[in-house]
Design a protein around this motif. Structure first.
Motif, PDB file in Angstrom:
ATOM      1  N   PRO A 117      34.982  39.299  50.452  1.00 38.34           N
ATOM      2  CA  PRO A 117      36.231  39.892  49.954  1.00 38.34           C
ATOM      3  C   PRO A 117      36.014  40.774  48.740  1.00 38.34           C
ATOM      4  CG  PRO A 117      36.408  37.493  50.221  1.00 38.34           C
ATOM      5  CD  PRO A 117      34.964  37.839  50.317  1.00 38.34           C
ATOM      6  N   ALA A 118      36.655  41.937  48.731  1.00 41.07           N
ATOM      7  CA  ALA A 118      36.520  42.872  47.619  1.00 41.07           C
ATOM      8  C   ALA A 118      36.994  42.260  46.308  1.00 41.07           C
ATOM      9  CB  ALA A 118      37.321  44.141  47.927  1.00 41.07           C
ATOM     10  N   ALA A 119      37.972  41.377  46.365  1.00 35.84           N
ATOM     11  CA  ALA A 119      38.561  40.823  45.136  1.00 35.84           C
ATOM     12  C   ALA A 119      37.578  39.972  44.352  1.00 35.84           C
ATOM     13  CB  ALA A 119      39.802  39.993  45.476  1.00 35.84           C
ATOM     14  N   TYR A 120      36.539  39.469  44.991  1.00 37.25           N
ATOM     15  CA  TYR A 120      35.645  38.520  44.318  1.00 37.25           C
ATOM     16  C   TYR A 120      34.988  39.142  43.092  1.00 37.25           C
ATOM     17  CZ  TYR A 120      32.304  34.745  43.672  1.00 37.25           C
ATOM     18  OH  TYR A 120      31.592  33.689  43.133  1.00 37.25           O
ATOM     19  N   ASP A 121      34.395  40.318  43.236  1.00 36.18           N
ATOM     20  CA  ASP A 121      33.719  40.943  42.099  1.00 36.18           C
ATOM     21  C   ASP A 121      34.714  41.440  41.057  1.00 36.18           C
ATOM     22  OD1 ASP A 121      31.166  40.443  42.947  1.00 36.18           O
ATOM     23  OD2 ASP A 121      30.788  42.459  43.730  1.00 36.18           O
ATOM     24  N   VAL A 122      35.902  41.847  41.506  1.00 32.63           N
ATOM     25  CA  VAL A 122      36.907  42.305  40.547  1.00 32.63           C
ATOM     26  C   VAL A 122      37.291  41.170  39.609  1.00 32.63           C
ATOM     27  CG1 VAL A 122      39.191  43.323  40.247  1.00 32.63           C
ATOM     28  CG2 VAL A 122      37.778  44.014  42.193  1.00 32.63           C
ATOM     29  N   VAL A 123      37.568  40.006  40.172  1.00 36.60           N
ATOM     30  CA  VAL A 123      37.969  38.867  39.339  1.00 36.60           C
ATOM     31  C   VAL A 123      36.790  38.328  38.538  1.00 36.60           C
ATOM     32  CG1 VAL A 123      37.626  36.922  40.953  1.00 36.60           C
ATOM     33  CG2 VAL A 123      39.530  36.875  39.326  1.00 36.60           C
ATOM     34  N   SER A 124      35.565  38.502  39.029  1.00 35.82           N
ATOM     35  CA  SER A 124      34.393  38.101  38.250  1.00 35.82           C
ATOM     36  C   SER A 124      34.338  38.853  36.931  1.00 35.82           C
ATOM     37  CB  SER A 124      33.095  38.369  39.031  1.00 35.82           C
ATOM     38  OG  SER A 124      33.060  37.621  40.221  1.00 35.82           O
ATOM     39  N   LEU A 125      34.719  40.125  36.972  1.00 28.57           N
ATOM     40  CA  LEU A 125      34.707  40.956  35.773  1.00 28.57           C
ATOM     41  C   LEU A 125      35.913  40.695  34.881  1.00 28.57           C
ATOM     42  CD1 LEU A 125      33.526  43.462  34.205  1.00 28.57           C
ATOM     43  CD2 LEU A 125      35.131  44.830  35.572  1.00 28.57           C
ATOM     44  N   THR A 126      37.099  40.686  35.475  1.00 32.38           N
ATOM     45  CA  THR A 126      38.325  40.638  34.685  1.00 32.38           C
ATOM     46  C   THR A 126      38.678  39.230  34.207  1.00 32.38           C
ATOM     47  OG1 THR A 126      39.651  40.467  36.701  1.00 32.38           O
ATOM     48  CG2 THR A 126      39.252  42.676  35.818  1.00 32.38           C
ATOM     49  N   GLN A 127      38.064  38.211  34.823  1.00 33.22           N
ATOM     50  CA  GLN A 127      38.174  36.843  34.319  1.00 33.22           C
ATOM     51  C   GLN A 127      36.756  36.358  33.983  1.00 33.22           C
ATOM     52  OE1 GLN A 127      40.525  34.253  36.855  1.00 33.22           O
ATOM     53  NE2 GLN A 127      42.353  35.484  36.600  1.00 33.22           N
TER      54      GLN A 127
END
Length: 517
Positions: free
Chosen positions: A404-414
């Motif tokens: 899922p694309a969201a995984y790396d996004v949330v890794s950075l932003t959280q």
């Protein structure tokens, strides 16, 4: 420097090093400190004045990361212990040991259990010296120079293979043109990999030492944890993704030299400037925005699942599947909950799995993309001299999967190690969504929001277990300071309206303040 460490032709497992001056002796100390650590024994022998203490001093200072610390001779106290961030070092001088009982008085048999043990005059320990060790024999070499030494290094037992590996690494470094470089040991991550900076007057590089990881015991379906969650077990996945990222026009490190079978790489040094700064570190908005832009650009492109490693060697990125997600969230049950005094039975565990299986269905139905998996501040380098997406250097991606694309996004932003203000988090996510919609007007914003919350909850759950395990099993309590932050992220993600069933389970099992801290 091809002559730095040479295999001796007349003795298996032995190497010779010519040390023309004190500077080279110190450099050897840094090299040895990069390869040997807690639980290892290095014995230093030679006549009086041969340089044993000078070499021990160089090793200790290298472990400390400080060339100025006082390192006195232990001749009279016999044992001196040092505690550094990287680990403990015990420096022993057995010259004054006469009777075997004196070894018992100083606690000899337990001395090196959790330390790097450096021993001068180790012959005084007789048969009680460790079978697995590295012997360093120093001798004066006045024909070479007034401060010159000839050093013979021999590996015994399990450390013989490590010494051989050191020799292979030095040969690789020399082939890359960094043989004369100064060595700086770099504190690594939570893995078994280690890194050394190779510094020349005009340029530098990084030696990545990533030996093949032995498969652990089976935990489910006959598979080890690393196989279940698709962790890289050798250096090939790193090489494949490195080349793939470079092919996408991004700033992954160039590979200057590689011994793929040995798991040794000499890499471009992208520097030390991160995307967060300060004490405690805080996000630099411009840099986090650039890092989000990298993800939005990548996720808007068609990306291959099969990557190139070497001629006739390919790497198929594994799918981030349900067994992988479940094995990761189980870390909370196995480590974090027991540390919090919570015991669960098989029924509660199965209920946990049922809720997660159900929640993951929609996420895993999304078109998969590259998930670099550790896309957060420790692994992002700021390259101010470059432009566009190339301003963000990427250095840790060997565990990449398709997911899922969201995984790396949330890794950075959280970010688990850095406080990301909620207002900045929302702005960064909004920036990402805007970029995705510009590339594809049909981009599912609502679906992404749900996926983002679920991946954040999954990642926070896993990290609670990992950080607790690093403390309890690996003796790394420094990770515990991040747990309150991770709990806040978990509570925030479970607040999403479509994750109500999962939140109900967490509220019933976790201590109440864990979701309200």
């Amino acid at each position: 420097m091809s002559a730095f460490i040479q295999r001796m032709t007349d003795e298996a497992g032995a190497y010779q090093v010519i040390l023309p001056d004190v500077t080279e002796t110190r450099r050897l100390g840094v090299v040895l400190a990069s390869w040997f650590g807690a639980g290892d024994v290095v014995t230093l022998s030679g006549d009086l004045g041969s340089g044993k203490t000078e070499l021990a001093r160089a090793i200790i200072r290298a472990v400390a990361g400080n060339d100025d610390i006082e390192v006195p001779s232990p001749t009279f106290p016999i044992v001196i212990t040092y505690d550094f961030a990287r680990g403990r070092v015990v420096h022993a001088d057995l010259y004054r040991i006469v009777e075997d009982e004196e070894l018992d008085e100083i606690g000899w048999d337990e001395m090196g259990d959790d330390s790097l043990l450096l021993v001068e005059w180790a012959d005084r320990a007789g048969a009680r010296i460790a079978e697995s060790r590295v012997d360093v024999l120093l001798a004066l070499a006045p024909d070479i120079g007034p401060d010159a030494r000839v050093c013979v290094i021999t590996g015994h037992g399990a450390l013989a293979e490590r010494l051989n590996r050191l020799h292979v690494a030095e040969s690789l470094i020399d082939s890359a043109g960094f043989g004369t470089a100064e060595r700086e040991f770099l504190q690594g991550d939570a893995s078994t990999r280690s890194y050394t900076r190779l510094v020349l007057p005009s340029r530098s590089a990084i030696l990545m030492n990533a030996p093949a990881r032995p498969d652990g015991p089976p935990i489910k379906e006959g598979k080890s944890y690393s196989r279940l969650v698709h962790l890289a077990e050798d250096v090939k996945p790193f090489v494949a993704m490195d080349r793939a990222l470079l092919g996408q026009g991004l700033s992954a490190p160039q590979i200057y030299a590689a011994d793929i079978d040995a798991g040794l790489l000499v890499l471009e040094d992208l520097g030390q400037e991160g995307v967060a700064r300060g004490d405690p570190p805080a996000p630099v908005r411009e840099r986090y925005e650039a890092a989000v832009a990298v993800l939005a650009a990548l996720h808007s492109r068609p990306l291959p699942q099969t990557l190139h490693v070497a001629p006739r060697v390919e790497r198929a990125l594994p799918a981030f599947d349900v067994p992988a997600f479940l094995a990761e969230v189980d870390l909370m049950l196995d480590w974090y909950l027991p540390a919090r005094g919570v015991r669960i039975d098989g029924v509660v565990r199965e209920e946990f799995h049922l809720f997660w299986r159900s929640a993951l269905q929609a996420v895993l139905a999304e078109p998969p993309t590259w998930v670099l998996r550790d896309y957060h501040s420790p692994n992002l380098i700021w390259l101010a001299g470059r432009e566009g997406l190339r301003r963000v250097g990427l250095i840790d991606f060997q565990d990449a999967v398709m997911g899922p694309a969201a995984y790396d996004v949330v890794s950075l932003t959280q970010d688990a190690r850095v406080d990301v203000p909620e207002t900045l988090e929302l702005q960064l996510v909004g920036q990402y969504v805007k970029a995705r919609r510009e590339a594809d007007p049909a981009f599912d914003v609502r679906g992404f929001a749900r996926s983002y919350a679920l991946m954040g909850a999954q990642r926070a759950t896993k990290i609670l277990g990992i950080f607790t395990r690093l403390d309890r099993r690996d003796g790394k309590p420094q990770y515990l300071r991040h747990i309150p932050r991770v709990r806040r992220y978990l509570a925030r993600c479970l607040g999403h309206q479509e994750l109500g069933s999962l939140r109900t389970w967490y509220e019933a099992v976790l201590p109440s303040k864990d979701l309200n801290s």
